[in-house]
Every structure is written in structure tokens, then in C-alpha cells.
Motif scaffolding. Structure first.
Motif, PDB file in Angstrom:
ATOM      1  N   ASP A   1       0.818  -1.207   0.000  1.00 51.66           N
ATOM      2  CA  ASP A   1       0.000   0.000   0.000  1.00 51.66           C
ATOM      3  C   ASP A   1       0.854   1.261   0.000  1.00 51.66           C
ATOM      4  O   ASP A   1       0.421   2.309  -0.469  1.00 51.66           O
ATOM      5  CB  ASP A   1      -0.923   0.030   1.227  1.00 51.66           C
ATOM      6  CG  ASP A   1      -2.069  -0.968   1.123  1.00 51.66           C
ATOM      7  OD1 ASP A   1      -2.161  -1.677   0.095  1.00 51.66           O
ATOM      8  OD2 ASP A   1      -2.867  -1.034   2.075  1.00 51.66           O
ATOM      9  N   ASN A   2       2.055   1.172   0.512  1.00 55.00           N
ATOM     10  CA  ASN A   2       2.963   2.317   0.573  1.00 55.00           C
ATOM     11  C   ASN A   2       4.060   2.208  -0.492  1.00 55.00           C
ATOM     12  O   ASN A   2       5.154   2.720  -0.335  1.00 55.00           O
ATOM     13  CB  ASN A   2       3.589   2.409   1.976  1.00 55.00           C
ATOM     14  CG  ASN A   2       4.219   3.749   2.247  1.00 55.00           C
ATOM     15  OD1 ASN A   2       3.861   4.759   1.659  1.00 55.00           O
ATOM     16  ND2 ASN A   2       5.179   3.762   3.144  1.00 55.00           N
TER      17      ASN A   2
ATOM     18  N   TRP B   1      -7.414   2.812  -2.739  1.00 57.99           N
ATOM     19  CA  TRP B   1      -5.955   2.879  -2.831  1.00 57.99           C
ATOM     20  C   TRP B   1      -5.426   2.033  -3.987  1.00 57.99           C
ATOM     21  O   TRP B   1      -4.483   2.407  -4.661  1.00 57.99           O
ATOM     22  CB  TRP B   1      -5.350   2.438  -1.512  1.00 57.99           C
ATOM     23  CG  TRP B   1      -4.002   3.023  -1.228  1.00 57.99           C
ATOM     24  CD1 TRP B   1      -2.893   2.318  -0.856  1.00 57.99           C
ATOM     25  CD2 TRP B   1      -3.586   4.391  -1.267  1.00 57.99           C
ATOM     26  NE1 TRP B   1      -1.836   3.169  -0.674  1.00 57.99           N
ATOM     27  CE2 TRP B   1      -2.225   4.446  -0.920  1.00 57.99           C
ATOM     28  CE3 TRP B   1      -4.228   5.577  -1.584  1.00 57.99           C
ATOM     29  CZ2 TRP B   1      -1.495   5.631  -0.867  1.00 57.99           C
ATOM     30  CZ3 TRP B   1      -3.500   6.767  -1.528  1.00 57.99           C
ATOM     31  CH2 TRP B   1      -2.165   6.775  -1.173  1.00 57.99           C
TER      32      TRP B   1
ATOM     33  N   ARG C   1      -3.916   3.651  -8.495  1.00 55.41           N
ATOM     34  CA  ARG C   1      -2.457   3.600  -8.422  1.00 55.41           C
ATOM     35  C   ARG C   1      -1.773   4.730  -9.163  1.00 55.41           C
ATOM     36  O   ARG C   1      -0.765   5.250  -8.687  1.00 55.41           O
ATOM     37  CB  ARG C   1      -1.951   2.234  -8.906  1.00 55.41           C
ATOM     38  CG  ARG C   1      -1.376   1.453  -7.776  1.00 55.41           C
ATOM     39  CD  ARG C   1      -0.688   0.153  -8.103  1.00 55.41           C
ATOM     40  NE  ARG C   1      -0.479  -0.215  -9.457  1.00 55.41           N
ATOM     41  CZ  ARG C   1      -1.218  -1.100 -10.130  1.00 55.41           C
ATOM     42  NH1 ARG C   1      -2.228  -1.694  -9.573  1.00 55.41           N
ATOM     43  NH2 ARG C   1      -0.938  -1.402 -11.366  1.00 55.41           N
TER      44      ARG C   1
ATOM     45  N   LYS D   1      -1.731   7.495  -6.867  1.00 56.93           N
ATOM     46  CA  LYS D   1      -0.792   7.172  -5.788  1.00 56.93           C
ATOM     47  C   LYS D   1       0.631   7.543  -6.203  1.00 56.93           C
ATOM     48  O   LYS D   1       1.382   8.097  -5.413  1.00 56.93           O
ATOM     49  CB  LYS D   1      -0.904   5.674  -5.471  1.00 56.93           C
ATOM     50  CG  LYS D   1      -0.183   5.234  -4.243  1.00 56.93           C
ATOM     51  CD  LYS D   1      -0.662   3.862  -3.796  1.00 56.93           C
ATOM     52  CE  LYS D   1       0.274   2.773  -4.136  1.00 56.93           C
ATOM     53  NZ  LYS D   1      -0.027   1.479  -3.514  1.00 56.93           N
TER      54      LYS D   1
END
Length: 142
Positions: free
Chosen positions: A77-78, A119, A123, A126
Motif C-alpha cells: 500500500d505504501n 488505494w 495507483r 498514488k
């Protein structure tokens, strides 16, 4: 006494509880969280979070962002880069709950599923967020 592997604990006990190292699944998993890993339900699905063992022996806990045939596309996720080549033979278990401050939080709760969809589905956004965050960090250091 020999140290048990994650695989042995899950096979014998059916569940593994441990604390994670690293920040690749932040903000879902925070420092000092306890993670509840259970036997996997194979095949796994998009947005499941498997504990898997890479061919080099490294254990990893990341989210499935896509499935292509028998291959899982996985990303923390990070993180922004997708790992390919992970198959059922790599999967040891699956994250079902996070214990934070004594409270058990299901990763399959409505709130956590909405977070996972947002999330994972965005992407490209992100990537932009991470780039902006990196720039702010650089400027703060100068």
C-alpha cells in the motif's frame, strides 16, 4: 530448540500472530500492530493480503492488485511498483485481522475494503502523491 518458520506455525496452529517490520503496508499496518495470519483460501482474490515467500527466502506481506491466470500482481500500500511472478506455491497465509491497541480490526470490514478499493484502483494517483511527498521531503531537508 529449533526456531519455527512461519509455514510451520500456520500448518501446526492454523494461525500466526506477529508484528511486522517495515512500512510497505502503511497506513493500513502501523508500527507495533500485531498481524493475524491464517491459512490461505486459494486461489486468492484481488485485494487479499497474502503473506508469501519469495524465491530468495524473503517473507513479504503485500496486497494483491490483480490476478492474471495463475499469477498474482502484488503491491504494498505504501509502494507503487507491482511485483509479478507470485503464484499459489509462494503463498503461506493471508492477513485477516490487525490488532491495534488491544482492538482487533478485520481487514475485510467495510471501511477497510473501501480503503483497499480506493488505494488499489487509483495507483496512478498514488504515484503522483508519492512524487509530491518525495519533493516536500527533499525541500524540508534543504
Amino acid at each position: 530448540m529449533a526456531k519455527s518458520t512461519f509455514e510451520q506455525v500456520i500448518a501446526e496452529e492454523g494461525v500466526l500472530v506477529y508484528s511486522n517490520v517495515g512500512d510497505s503496508m502503511y497506513p493500513l499496518i502501523k508500527p507495533r500492530d500485531l498481524l493475524v495470519i491464517k491459512k490461505p483460501e486459494l486461489p486468492m482474490k484481488r485485494l487479499d493480503i497474502p503473506l508469501y515467500k519469495r524465491d530468495n527466502g524473503q517473507y513479504v506481506l503485500h496486497r494483491i492488485v490483480g490476478v492474471r491466470g495463475d499469477e498474482y500482481l502484488i503491491c504494498g500500500d505504501n509502494r507503487v511498483d507491482v511485483e509479478r511472478g507470485i503464484t499459489d506455491r509462494h503463498i503461506i497465509g493471508m492477513l485477516t485481522d490487525i490488532i491495534r491497541d488491544g482492538e482487533s480490526i478485520s481487514v475485510y470490514s467495510f471501511k477497510k475494503r473501501v480503503y483497499a478499493h480506493l488505494w488499489s484502483d487509483f495507483r496512478p494517483i498514488k504515484r503522483v502523491i508519492f512524487r509530491i511527498r518525495r519533493e516536500f521531503k527533499k525541500r524540508r531537508q534543504n
